[in-house]
Design an enzyme around this catalytic site. Sequence first.
Site, short mmCIF file in Angstrom:
data_model
loop_
_atom_site.label_atom_id
_atom_site.label_comp_id
_atom_site.label_asym_id
_atom_site.label_seq_id
_atom_site.Cartn_x
_atom_site.Cartn_y
_atom_site.Cartn_z
N CYS A 94 27.14 30.53 21.19
CA CYS A 94 26.33 29.59 20.42
C CYS A 94 25.15 30.27 19.71
CB CYS A 94 25.91 28.44 21.31
SG CYS A 94 25.47 26.95 20.40
N HIS A 189 30.26 26.35 25.43
CA HIS A 189 29.45 26.48 26.64
C HIS A 189 30.30 25.99 27.80
CE1 HIS A 189 25.52 27.33 24.89
NE2 HIS A 189 25.83 26.51 23.92
N1 GLN Z 1 20.76 26.90 17.38
C1 GLN Z 1 21.79 26.36 18.20
C2 GLN Z 1 22.37 25.07 17.61
O1 GLN Z 1 23.16 25.18 16.72
C3 GLN Z 1 21.37 26.29 19.59
C4 GLN Z 1 22.30 25.59 20.53
C5 GLN Z 1 23.04 26.40 21.53
O2 GLN Z 1 22.92 27.64 21.73
N2 GLN Z 1 23.76 25.59 22.27
O3 GLN Z 1 22.08 23.94 17.97
#
Ligand code: GLN
Length: 240
Positions: A94, A189
Amino acid sequence: MNELTIYHFMPDKLNLYSDIGNIIALKQRAKLRNIKLNVVDVNETEGITLDGCDIFFIGGGSDREQTLATKELSKIKNALKAAIEDGMPGLTICGGYQFLGTKYITPDGTELAGLDILDFYTESQKERLTGDIVIQSETFGTIVGFENHGGRTYHPYGTLGKVTHGYGNNDDEAAEGIHYKNLLGTYLHGPILPKNHEITDYLLEKACERKGIEFEPKQVDNTEEEAAKQVIVERVQKNN
Ligand code: GLN
């Protein structure tokens, strides 16, 4: 016993939604192959080289933490880029995936610089892309996971596969993540590796190949892992 070393970058800032589970899965699958996986936490990069590193991992974080981590990692971005080009396996999640690109544009239009390791960008919107996700991958078979991101990523490289349920990189391409050499970037995740043993083994096998050590046995009993994956596949089919 053979050994591998993983550098876990910025665990103090980037560890959303149990990203640490990826390290635990790598350790466990390495143990099945009689390989000891040493974990080195890297929160400060000053003076760090990647000479002793066989795999690297970067988790996800909020926009704020992502910005701080980018600043820290920019000190070693040339070494990181060279390692990726040389085939070092790595997994980035992410926020950690997004900042490998050139820029991240926040929902209010602010442009945050990326590490510029690869030529792609991410644009974030207030409306988040969340939920279970299922991907069909030529390399890894069925991939399952959970996504929660505002960022929409656009890139010209290979992907992890085709999204059959959920979003992935953005709202319109039905593709998820990045696969460049042995670098994997993903929005999954949850964490991704305990749910997807094929990806875990891929990272370990590539690290073994690069280091010139055995990755045996190649097949282990994955009955429980496959059953757990099936639960998610059936759940999304039921909700469709
Ligand atoms: N900047 C990221 C997003 O697109 C952060 C989120 C993440 O790492 N889950 O929201």
